[in-house]
Design an enzyme around this catalytic site. Structure first.
Site: not given
Ligand code: RFL
Ligand code: PHB
Length: 389
Positions: A72, A200, A292, A296, A384
């Protein structure tokens, strides 16, 4: 029985450590409380950092991930109706791999079988002894009798509820904790993912996340109060709430179906220091928990295993204990950075019962900065996709 490294817990940390050590010629025994089937039935993390992917390849378990995992190059953050795309490749030149923890664990078990690594499942009453002596050992119950495992070192890979962390005396151990006033209700369904990238969502009704495992398996989450029970949530109620929290245009594309797994996980940030006590080294969830939101948890377990395996390989190979001595400090430095990132994304994206209109404006401005400022995007993308080891 005697081994070089006793590994408590056969989750991802324990299995990856066992795999790397056995490949370097170091003997291990993994003691796991549950059956292999039980470990493989847990649905957990889905996003692997580049460093985790590289480690899995080095451990000889990269083949199926390379075939079936999905790289991704970005993800979406939404604020009400606005979609903000963070382009990882453009912002920091990195990417992540979407490949489920269940698959990682399955690949590790298969590779461990192939090299004949030793695992003992169904052990009870595991206890660690003489950690601050030259003769550490582990006792456990199996098939109605108590057994003893002598070793040089013990790796505590037994998760948040394990015995390892609690074997470090209270006078030595310091714990830091933040408990969030909500949990995540997760649903797995055999439907095509909502979008090719993760979404998100920050919405006045609460947080939502659209994730995936493969082209016909989707993973969705919504923020729920801690008082909610899974039984309170029918599939229809879940889909309706999820749909209400994502931008209308995207919601229109949602394909729903029966849930094949549904569970609620509370959110917490937790760190236990130090990560070493005498012969005991803690790895993964045994030493720390992240909410979450930053994806990580599993990745931190992998970086701990990286530092510990390097230390043990240098110790047995070159009689050099410098890397083992530095383990706790090195692992914790990375853990705290991931703690900060996970906490800040959680704070930016969720609806907190105690938040005022002022707090909600702060969330909006932070998201707008991510929408427009390449420096903010770079910082998010770097964290990220994973900070260097
Ligand atoms: P694990 O996976 O908890 O494995 C520990 C293993 O130790 C065994 N064990 C014992 N064995 C012997 N004796 C004892 N006394 C023992 N006590 C425990 C357990 O049976 C188990 O097999 O820890 P590990 O290996 O450090 O791996 C860490 C990751 O599993 C974890 O960080 C992530 O899954 C966290 N996490 C998530 N991370 C994400 O990045 N994205 C997610 O969506 C996500 N969802 C989750 C999660 C963790 C959850 N937990 C721990 C409750 C959802 C849940 C429900
Ligand atoms: C998941 O797919 O389970 C997942 C993905 C990203 C997260 C958390 C969970 O941040």
């Amino acid at each position: 029985m005697r081994t070089q490294v006793a590994i408590i817990g056969g989750g991802p940390s324990g299995l990856l450590l066992s795999q790397l050590l056995n490949r370097a010629g170091i003997e291990t025994v993994v003691l796991e409380r549950q059956s292999r089937e039980h470990v493989l039935s847990r649905i957990r993390a889905g996003v692997l950092e580049r460093g985790t992917v590289d480690m899995l390849k080095r451990a000889g378990v990269g083949a199926r991930m390379a075939r079936e995992g999905q790289p991704h190059h970005g993800c979406f953050l939404t604020h009400d109706q606005q979609m903000i795309r963070i382009d990882f490749t453009e912002a920091c030149g990195a990417e992540v791999m979407v490949y489920g923890q269940t698959e990682v664990t399955r690949d590790l078990y298969a590779a461990q079988d192939e090299i004949g690594a030793k695992h003992i499942h169904g052990v009870a009453n595991v206890a660690l002894h003489d950690l601050d002596s030259a003769q550490p050992h582990v006792t456990y119950d199996l098939d109605g009798s108590t057994h003893r495992l002598d070793c040089d070192f013990i790796a505590g890979c037994d998760g948040f509820h394990g015995v390892s962390r609690k074997s470090i005396p209270d006078t030595v151990r310091r714990e830091y904790e933040k408990v969030y006033p909500f949990g995540w209700l997760g649903v797995l369904s055999e439907t095509p993912p909502l979008h090719e990238e993760l979404i998100y969502a920050n919405h006045p009704r609460g947080f939502a996340l659209a994730s995936m495992r493969n082209p016909m398996l989707s993973r969705y989450y919504i923020q729920v109060p801690l008082t909610d029970k899974v039984e309170d949530w029918s599939d229809a109620a879940f889909w309706s709430e999820f749909r209400a929290r994502i931008p209308d245009e995207t919601a229109a594309k949602l394909v729903t179906g029966p849930s094949i797994e549904k569970s609620i996980a509370p959110l917490r940030s937790f760190v236990s220091e130090p990560m070493r006590y005498g012969a005991l080294f803690l790895c993964g969830d045994a030493a720390h928990i992240v909410p979450p939101t930053g994806a990580k948890g599993l990745n931190l377990a992998a970086s701990d295993v990286h530092y510990l395996s390097e230390g043990l390989i240098a110790y047995y190979g070159d009689k050099d204990s410098a890397a083992l001595e530095a383990y706790s400090q090195k692992a914790l430095a990375r853990v705290w950075q991931a703690m900060r990132f996970s906490w800040s994304v959680t704070t930016m994206m969720h609806h907190f019962p105690e938040h005022s209109d002022f707090d909600r404006q702060m969330q909006r401005v932070e998201l707008m900065q991510l929408a427009t400022d390449p420096v903010a995007q770079r910082l998010f993308a770097t964290n990220y996709t994973g900070l260097p080891y």
